[in-house]
Enzyme design. Structure first.
Site, PDB file in Angstrom:
ATOM      1  N   ARG A  51       0.803  -1.213   0.000  1.00  0.00           N
ATOM      2  CA  ARG A  51       0.000   0.000   0.000  1.00  0.00           C
ATOM      3  C   ARG A  51       0.844   1.276   0.000  1.00  0.00           C
ATOM      4  O   ARG A  51       0.561   2.212  -0.745  1.00  0.00           O
ATOM      5  CB  ARG A  51      -0.947   0.036   1.220  1.00  0.00           C
ATOM      6  CG  ARG A  51      -2.173  -0.819   1.041  1.00  0.00           C
ATOM      7  CD  ARG A  51      -2.643  -1.393   2.353  1.00  0.00           C
ATOM      8  NE  ARG A  51      -1.677  -2.377   2.820  1.00  0.00           N
ATOM      9  CZ  ARG A  51      -1.722  -3.668   2.495  1.00  0.00           C
ATOM     10  NH1 ARG A  51      -2.681  -4.113   1.751  1.00  0.00           N
ATOM     11  NH2 ARG A  51      -0.792  -4.517   2.909  1.00  0.00           N
ATOM     12  N   THR A  52       1.880   1.326   0.820  1.00  0.00           N
ATOM     13  CA  THR A  52       2.630   2.589   0.931  1.00  0.00           C
ATOM     14  C   THR A  52       3.344   2.904  -0.380  1.00  0.00           C
ATOM     15  O   THR A  52       3.222   4.015  -0.913  1.00  0.00           O
ATOM     16  CB  THR A  52       3.625   2.526   2.113  1.00  0.00           C
ATOM     17  OG1 THR A  52       2.915   2.114   3.272  1.00  0.00           O
ATOM     18  CG2 THR A  52       4.261   3.872   2.374  1.00  0.00           C
ATOM     19  N   LYS A  80      26.480  -4.528  -2.464  1.00  0.00           N
ATOM     20  CA  LYS A  80      27.950  -4.437  -2.512  1.00  0.00           C
ATOM     21  C   LYS A  80      28.471  -3.781  -1.241  1.00  0.00           C
ATOM     22  O   LYS A  80      29.665  -3.546  -1.093  1.00  0.00           O
ATOM     23  CB  LYS A  80      28.395  -3.604  -3.716  1.00  0.00           C
ATOM     24  CG  LYS A  80      27.979  -4.165  -5.060  1.00  0.00           C
ATOM     25  CD  LYS A  80      28.531  -3.250  -6.160  1.00  0.00           C
ATOM     26  CE  LYS A  80      27.894  -3.550  -7.502  1.00  0.00           C
ATOM     27  NZ  LYS A  80      28.145  -2.477  -8.464  1.00  0.00           N
ATOM     28  N   ARG A 101      11.655   3.625   2.820  1.00  0.00           N
ATOM     29  CA  ARG A 101      11.327   2.598   3.832  1.00  0.00           C
ATOM     30  C   ARG A 101      12.593   1.796   4.080  1.00  0.00           C
ATOM     31  O   ARG A 101      13.264   1.363   3.138  1.00  0.00           O
ATOM     32  CB  ARG A 101      10.222   1.671   3.348  1.00  0.00           C
ATOM     33  CG  ARG A 101      10.067   0.484   4.306  1.00  0.00           C
ATOM     34  CD  ARG A 101       8.809  -0.283   4.100  1.00  0.00           C
ATOM     35  NE  ARG A 101       7.647   0.507   4.486  1.00  0.00           N
ATOM     36  CZ  ARG A 101       6.404   0.035   4.462  1.00  0.00           C
ATOM     37  NH1 ARG A 101       6.190  -1.200   4.078  1.00  0.00           N
ATOM     38  NH2 ARG A 101       5.394   0.793   4.823  1.00  0.00           N
ATOM     39  N   HIS A 129       5.940   5.331  11.465  1.00  0.00           N
ATOM     40  CA  HIS A 129       5.323   5.306  10.133  1.00  0.00           C
ATOM     41  C   HIS A 129       4.371   6.509  10.061  1.00  0.00           C
ATOM     42  O   HIS A 129       3.148   6.373  10.085  1.00  0.00           O
ATOM     43  CB  HIS A 129       4.566   3.991   9.957  1.00  0.00           C
ATOM     44  CG  HIS A 129       4.224   3.652   8.542  1.00  0.00           C
ATOM     45  ND1 HIS A 129       4.234   4.573   7.524  1.00  0.00           N
ATOM     46  CD2 HIS A 129       3.840   2.470   7.972  1.00  0.00           C
ATOM     47  CE1 HIS A 129       3.883   3.961   6.389  1.00  0.00           C
ATOM     48  NE2 HIS A 129       3.640   2.687   6.643  1.00  0.00           N
TER      49      HIS A 129
HETATM   50  N1  ASP Z   1       1.979  -1.869   6.692  1.00  0.00           N
HETATM   51  C1  ASP Z   1       2.257  -1.423   8.020  1.00  0.00           C
HETATM   52  C2  ASP Z   1       3.741  -1.106   8.179  1.00  0.00           C
HETATM   53  O1  ASP Z   1       4.469  -1.085   7.217  1.00  0.00           O
HETATM   54  C3  ASP Z   1       1.758  -2.358   9.078  1.00  0.00           C
HETATM   55  C4  ASP Z   1       2.385  -3.715   9.130  1.00  0.00           C
HETATM   56  O2  ASP Z   1       3.289  -4.040   8.361  1.00  0.00           O
HETATM   57  O3  ASP Z   1       1.939  -4.484   9.997  1.00  0.00           O
HETATM   58  O4  ASP Z   1       4.172  -0.863   9.281  1.00  0.00           O
END
Ligand code: ASP
Length: 293
Positions: A51-52, A80, A101, A129
């Protein structure tokens, strides 16, 4: 003006409120596209995401920008042994903003310290987050028209769930009652709950069900070594208020059975839709002000 979005703590109550209003404008189409300022963003993901990463990609392209997606860091110089700092400085020379991320807590802050372009923290290990929290708050605000005076119950892996950490920190600006439900070994780190009026419980009791306006469930983070689980039952649901909502940042495992999906109180798919609006609004504000220094 915030240069990088590393922590939800960068928002006070007023700026959160202004942001929520900007998402409403996004929703009702009051904000116009400006194709004259085409920019490029990178989505740099060292950990899995559905989703993100997809919503940032979609938000950027819907606004007329282009995206450099780097999701397979295994095929980059990271394998590397390149440092995060060098990777960030490299990518920053191609794009106007980086959505990052990373598996390590604090990685977004490290990136922000060396990046000439805005860094948006899309999850740093068991840290935070913040963009998820913005969409969570928007979902609550959209439903109730307020955040104050609600009873919010969070249940699951509160120790390792970064969405919980950011949401908890944001709620210190509001007059809310908070119940935290987790096994003993997965309680929320004090740092995130500091200054908040909370009750702790090991189980979702009838009494908590009857009081709760927002039930925020999370999965147990197996990849971070957590064990244990909670599952929503028909008995829980029979004690819920008619007007409450159930949220989950997803992915869900078996915390919320699919039979609940058609209940009007299920808001987890709404969160996903709102995620796109929130990220469009965020990109507008960051890209409008983006200039390399
Ligand atoms: N998608 C959310 C996160 O990246 C929640 C999860 O992974 O549980 O933190």
């Amino acid at each position: 003006m915030i240069k990088h979005l590393v922590s939800i703590d960068q928002y006070d109550k007023k700026s959160l409120h202004n942001f929520l209003k900007s998402v409403s404008s996004e929703k009702y189409g009051f904000r116009y596209q400006d194709f004259t300022t085409k920019k490029q963003i990178a989505t740099l993901f060292y950990e899995p995401s559905t989703r993100t990463s997809a919503s940032f990609h979609s938000a950027a392209t819907q606004l007329g920008h282009t995206v450099l997606p780097i999701n397979e860091v295994n095929y980059s110089s990271v394998t590397k042994g390149e440092t995060l700092e060098d990777t960030i400085k490299t990518i920053a020379s191609y794009v106007d903003l980086i959505v990052l991320r990373h598996g390590e807590k604090g990685a977004a802050q490290r990136a922000a310290e060396v990046s000439p372009v805005p860094i948006i923290n899309a999850g740093d290990g068991i840290g935070e987050h913040p963009t998820q929290t913005l969409l969570d708050l928007y979902t609550i605000w959209e439903k109730f028209g307020k955040i104050d005076n609600l009873t919010i119950t969070m249940m699951g892996d509160l120790k390792n769930g970064r969405t919980i950490h950011s949401l908890l920190q944001s709620l210190k600006h509001y007059n809310v009652k908070i119940n935290l439900i987790s096994p003993d070994n997965l309680t929320a780190p004090f740092k995130y709950a500091n200054g908040i009026n909370i009750s702790l419980s090991l189980i979702l009791t009838k009494n908590i069900c009857q009081q709760t306006d927002v039930l925020y469930m999370t999965r147990v983070q197996k990849e971070r070594g957590s064990v244990g689980n909670y599952e929503l039952t028909k008995d829980n649901v029979s004690n819920f208020k008619k007007n409450m909502i159930v949220m989950h940042p997803f992915p869900r495992l078996n915390e919320i059975p699919t039979w609940f999906d058609t209940d009007s109180r299920a808001k987890y798919f709404k969160q996903i839709t709102n995620g796109l609006l929130v990220r469009k609004s965020l990109l507008r504000s960051f890209l409008d002000n983006a200039s390399k220094n």
